[in-house]
Design a protein around this motif. Sequence first.
Motif, PDB file in Angstrom:
ATOM      1  N   MET A  30       0.734  -1.405   0.043  1.00  0.00           N
ATOM      2  CA  MET A  30      -0.093  -0.075   0.017  1.00  0.00           C
ATOM      3  C   MET A  30       0.679   1.131   0.086  1.00  0.00           C
ATOM      4  O   MET A  30       0.588   2.222  -0.887  1.00  0.00           O
ATOM      5  N   LYS A  31       1.770   1.113   0.963  1.00  0.00           N
ATOM      6  CA  LYS A  31       2.799   2.491   1.095  1.00  0.00           C
ATOM      7  C   LYS A  31       3.585   2.524  -0.269  1.00  0.00           C
ATOM      8  O   LYS A  31       3.683   3.819  -0.503  1.00  0.00           O
ATOM      9  N   ALA A  32       3.981   1.574  -0.889  1.00  0.00           N
ATOM     10  CA  ALA A  32       4.889   1.472  -2.041  1.00  0.00           C
ATOM     11  C   ALA A  32       3.925   2.424  -3.183  1.00  0.00           C
ATOM     12  O   ALA A  32       4.478   2.929  -4.056  1.00  0.00           O
ATOM     13  N   ALA A  33       2.748   1.967  -3.388  1.00  0.00           N
ATOM     14  CA  ALA A  33       1.829   2.358  -4.590  1.00  0.00           C
ATOM     15  C   ALA A  33       1.956   3.712  -4.285  1.00  0.00           C
ATOM     16  O   ALA A  33       1.755   4.622  -5.138  1.00  0.00           O
ATOM     17  N   GLU A  34       1.530   4.368  -3.029  1.00  0.00           N
ATOM     18  CA  GLU A  34       1.572   5.771  -2.768  1.00  0.00           C
ATOM     19  C   GLU A  34       2.973   6.457  -2.970  1.00  0.00           C
ATOM     20  O   GLU A  34       2.852   7.673  -3.509  1.00  0.00           O
ATOM     21  N   GLU A  35       3.969   5.743  -2.576  1.00  0.00           N
ATOM     22  CA  GLU A  35       5.186   6.634  -2.849  1.00  0.00           C
ATOM     23  C   GLU A  35       5.242   6.498  -4.452  1.00  0.00           C
ATOM     24  O   GLU A  35       5.854   7.633  -4.997  1.00  0.00           O
ATOM     25  N   GLN A  36       4.911   5.556  -5.027  1.00  0.00           N
ATOM     26  CA  GLN A  36       5.028   5.544  -6.598  1.00  0.00           C
ATOM     27  C   GLN A  36       4.261   6.630  -7.143  1.00  0.00           C
ATOM     28  O   GLN A  36       4.726   7.360  -8.177  1.00  0.00           O
ATOM     29  N   ARG A  37       3.111   6.961  -6.677  1.00  0.00           N
ATOM     30  CA  ARG A  37       2.201   7.856  -7.050  1.00  0.00           C
ATOM     31  C   ARG A  37       2.745   9.144  -6.857  1.00  0.00           C
ATOM     32  O   ARG A  37       2.478  10.131  -8.001  1.00  0.00           O
ATOM     33  N   LYS A  38       3.421   9.482  -5.702  1.00  0.00           N
ATOM     34  CA  LYS A  38       3.560  10.687  -5.269  1.00  0.00           C
ATOM     35  C   LYS A  38       4.874  11.059  -6.310  1.00  0.00           C
ATOM     36  O   LYS A  38       5.198  12.291  -6.756  1.00  0.00           O
ATOM     37  N   GLN A  39       5.638  10.116  -6.681  1.00  0.00           N
ATOM     38  CA  GLN A  39       6.940  10.100  -7.358  1.00  0.00           C
ATOM     39  C   GLN A  39       6.597  10.763  -8.765  1.00  0.00           C
ATOM     40  O   GLN A  39       7.217  11.349  -9.372  1.00  0.00           O
ATOM     41  N   LYS A  40       5.504   9.933  -9.267  1.00  0.00           N
ATOM     42  CA  LYS A  40       4.992  10.327 -10.387  1.00  0.00           C
ATOM     43  C   LYS A  40       4.369  11.853 -10.804  1.00  0.00           C
ATOM     44  O   LYS A  40       4.640  12.301 -11.781  1.00  0.00           O
ATOM     45  N   THR A  82       7.460  14.059 -10.739  1.00  0.00           N
ATOM     46  CA  THR A  82       8.075  13.879 -12.234  1.00  0.00           C
ATOM     47  C   THR A  82       7.234  14.768 -13.227  1.00  0.00           C
ATOM     48  O   THR A  82       7.770  15.495 -14.127  1.00  0.00           O
ATOM     49  N   GLU A  83       6.133  14.544 -13.198  1.00  0.00           N
ATOM     50  CA  GLU A  83       5.014  15.482 -14.170  1.00  0.00           C
ATOM     51  C   GLU A  83       4.977  16.913 -13.691  1.00  0.00           C
ATOM     52  O   GLU A  83       5.095  17.518 -14.670  1.00  0.00           O
ATOM     53  N   ALA A  84       5.139  17.392 -12.554  1.00  0.00           N
ATOM     54  CA  ALA A  84       5.168  18.676 -12.122  1.00  0.00           C
ATOM     55  C   ALA A  84       6.618  19.202 -12.688  1.00  0.00           C
ATOM     56  O   ALA A  84       6.519  20.407 -13.068  1.00  0.00           O
ATOM     57  N   GLU A  85       7.827  18.569 -12.561  1.00  0.00           N
ATOM     58  CA  GLU A  85       8.964  18.772 -12.990  1.00  0.00           C
ATOM     59  C   GLU A  85       8.964  19.156 -14.659  1.00  0.00           C
ATOM     60  O   GLU A  85       9.391  20.013 -15.014  1.00  0.00           O
ATOM     61  N   GLU A  86       8.247  18.326 -15.249  1.00  0.00           N
ATOM     62  CA  GLU A  86       8.082  18.271 -16.867  1.00  0.00           C
ATOM     63  C   GLU A  86       7.431  19.359 -17.304  1.00  0.00           C
ATOM     64  O   GLU A  86       7.843  20.103 -18.055  1.00  0.00           O
ATOM     65  N   ALA A  87       6.345  19.763 -16.521  1.00  0.00           N
ATOM     66  CA  ALA A  87       5.452  20.877 -16.609  1.00  0.00           C
ATOM     67  C   ALA A  87       6.323  22.069 -16.596  1.00  0.00           C
ATOM     68  O   ALA A  87       6.340  23.268 -17.417  1.00  0.00           O
ATOM     69  N   ARG A  88       7.119  22.142 -15.437  1.00  0.00           N
ATOM     70  CA  ARG A  88       7.836  23.380 -15.024  1.00  0.00           C
ATOM     71  C   ARG A  88       9.010  23.745 -16.348  1.00  0.00           C
ATOM     72  O   ARG A  88       9.087  24.703 -16.593  1.00  0.00           O
TER      73      ARG A  88
END
Length: 46
Positions: A1-11, A14-20
């Motif tokens: 459960m925590k691994a999936a949440e961490e993966q979602r946060k990381q994604k 990275t999406e926010a960084e690409e948008a920037r």
Amino acid sequence: MKAAEEQRKQKARTEAEEARKKEQKRLESDMGYLLENSKLDWRKYK
């Protein structure tokens, strides 16, 4: 459960960084933006 949440946060991170990066690239090609935000101290370029 925590691994999936961490993966979602990381994604999301990275999406926010690409948008920037895309926004910065767009602004760098906008001449009006560059003129407004440029340093007007031309003495250091002599």
